[in-house]
Design an enzyme around this catalytic site. Sequence first.
Site, PDB file in Angstrom:
ATOM      1  N   GLU A  79       0.833  -1.394  -0.455  1.00  0.00           N
ATOM      2  CA  GLU A  79       0.143  -0.456  -0.475  1.00  0.00           C
ATOM      3  C   GLU A  79       1.043   1.018   0.046  1.00  0.00           C
ATOM      4  OE1 GLU A  79      -3.122  -1.593  -0.926  1.00  0.00           O
ATOM      5  OE2 GLU A  79      -3.635  -2.110   1.039  1.00  0.00           O
ATOM      6  N   ASN A 117      12.188   1.000  -0.264  1.00  0.00           N
ATOM      7  CA  ASN A 117      12.705   2.241  -0.211  1.00  0.00           C
ATOM      8  C   ASN A 117      11.678   2.646  -0.070  1.00  0.00           C
ATOM      9  OD1 ASN A 117      15.691   2.544  -0.769  1.00  0.00           O
ATOM     10  ND2 ASN A 117      15.225   1.162  -2.385  1.00  0.00           N
ATOM     11  N   GLY A 118      10.449   2.433  -0.972  1.00  0.00           N
ATOM     12  CA  GLY A 118       9.012   2.337  -1.022  1.00  0.00           C
ATOM     13  C   GLY A 118       8.788   2.797   0.503  1.00  0.00           C
ATOM     14  N   THR A 139      15.290  -5.231   2.647  1.00  0.00           N
ATOM     15  CA  THR A 139      15.465  -5.585   1.104  1.00  0.00           C
ATOM     16  C   THR A 139      16.181  -6.887   0.496  1.00  0.00           C
ATOM     17  OG1 THR A 139      15.251  -5.318  -1.233  1.00  0.00           O
ATOM     18  CG2 THR A 139      16.561  -3.520   0.501  1.00  0.00           C
ATOM     19  N   ASP A 141      17.122  -6.743  -2.312  1.00  0.00           N
ATOM     20  CA  ASP A 141      17.890  -5.827  -3.301  1.00  0.00           C
ATOM     21  C   ASP A 141      18.936  -4.591  -2.582  1.00  0.00           C
ATOM     22  OD1 ASP A 141      16.129  -6.349  -4.962  1.00  0.00           O
ATOM     23  OD2 ASP A 141      14.592  -5.432  -4.516  1.00  0.00           O
ATOM     24  N   ARG A 176      25.518 -26.657 -21.841  1.00  0.00           N
ATOM     25  CA  ARG A 176      24.884 -25.530 -22.054  1.00  0.00           C
ATOM     26  C   ARG A 176      25.081 -24.306 -22.069  1.00  0.00           C
ATOM     27  NH1 ARG A 176      19.868 -29.843 -20.278  1.00  0.00           N
ATOM     28  NH2 ARG A 176      19.049 -30.571 -22.790  1.00  0.00           N
ATOM     29  N   MET A 183      16.385 -11.753  -8.849  1.00  0.00           N
ATOM     30  CA  MET A 183      15.934 -10.305  -8.986  1.00  0.00           C
ATOM     31  C   MET A 183      16.456  -9.579  -8.375  1.00  0.00           C
ATOM     32  SD  MET A 183      12.746 -11.389  -6.042  1.00  0.00           S
ATOM     33  CE  MET A 183      11.013 -11.971  -6.623  1.00  0.00           C
ATOM     34  N   ARG A 279      19.351 -22.422 -21.822  1.00  0.00           N
ATOM     35  CA  ARG A 279      18.505 -23.508 -20.824  1.00  0.00           C
ATOM     36  C   ARG A 279      18.486 -22.200 -20.546  1.00  0.00           C
ATOM     37  NH1 ARG A 279      17.376 -26.494 -24.320  1.00  0.00           N
ATOM     38  NH2 ARG A 279      16.699 -28.741 -24.168  1.00  0.00           N
ATOM     39  N   TYR A 285      10.399 -16.449  -6.552  1.00  0.00           N
ATOM     40  CA  TYR A 285      10.714 -15.625  -4.961  1.00  0.00           C
ATOM     41  C   TYR A 285      11.350 -16.294  -4.208  1.00  0.00           C
ATOM     42  CZ  TYR A 285       7.294 -12.573  -6.907  1.00  0.00           C
ATOM     43  OH  TYR A 285       7.031 -11.548  -7.228  1.00  0.00           O
TER      44      TYR A 285
END
Length: 361
Positions: A79, A117-118, A139, A141, A176, A183, A279, A285
């Site tokens: 939110e 951050n938000g 986070t 991140d 391969r 993320m 591949r 998550y």
Amino acid sequence: MQDSAVKRFGILTSGGDCPGLNAAIRGVCRTAMDEYGMQAIGIEEGYRGLIEGRAHELGRDAFAGILTRGGTILGTSREKPFKMTEVDPETGRTAVESIKYNYKQWGLDALVILGGNGTNSTGALLAREGLNVIGLPKTIDNDIAETEITFGFHTAVSVATEAIDRLHTTAHSHSRIMIIEVMGHKAGWLGLYAGIAGGGDVILLPEIPYNIDPIAKHIKQRKEDGHPFSIVVVAEGALSKEEALLEKKELKKRRAEMPYSIAYRVAKELESATGLESRVTVLGYLQRGGTPVPYDRVLATQFGTYAAHMLAKGDFSKLVALQNGVPVGVPLEKIAGKIKRVPLDHPLLMSAREVGTCFGD
Ligand code: F6P
């Protein structure tokens, strides 16, 4: 009990979850209760619960056994109260008015917000509205300004590294190219750390726009040198040199129209440029779930206890941050609206290049 500026505080977790949130909640609340006799009110589902008036008192038992548990016992949501300008027909209040109303109704002296951050930018705005706010940086991140590290990050690095290790063996067997997407929309810390730890041959980050030709050349050279397989670590926000020239809005639109994530595009491009089978693995998550690694448990506990002492001192409008290895309080205004990206002269980029990693530039 020691004196405290705060008698009763609300605590919430907001934004994407990460391992270590519960350790931090435990750190804040146990210290606040045991050292200062404060009361802790757990606000449910982040700012949503604060707007809707959903909270419950946290007894000491609430923290038993949560140190090692992933997720958040309080729930979370994404939110953004300052963007919700409509008036609720039932209450006659906007979201921000409801927050101020509930804060007062619950008799809170302060609010502890655990988020990225938000969340902390919203915290800065709430502080401007007169609420006593203390933020904690969580986070996977690791992209919050003014702090060397956020809790949750090292757990995600560990998950991603293990995945790369596992991909290595199968990449080797099948000769391969294995592309693994991690993320990190705007900052490439996770890709950089996991890429280095897992020995990625190529690492693509949002900070370094890539060109497919040097990557293909690097992979072909590896084959000529007797290594017919390669590991390519791609941050979800990685972008090509052409995309880097686009306006932010246009880039966002094109990305939204792409039917697959970036790793699939890189795989296609590399397959046609090298002739090698590719591949894709998108970790998603898995990086946010599960039990925190010891480093995150320790950091979250340290941040949490520090926040409790800040509450007691009435040291508000600040984010708990790690600077020179120790926790400090930095003004929320200083971090609001900022993103800590990987600087192009970061020593880790240099180290990675020195061991032969290609960044596609
Ligand atoms: O927690 C941060 C983050 O993991 C980003 O790297 C990712 O893009 C985003 O959250 C996705 O989260 P959600 O789908 O929960 O909005």
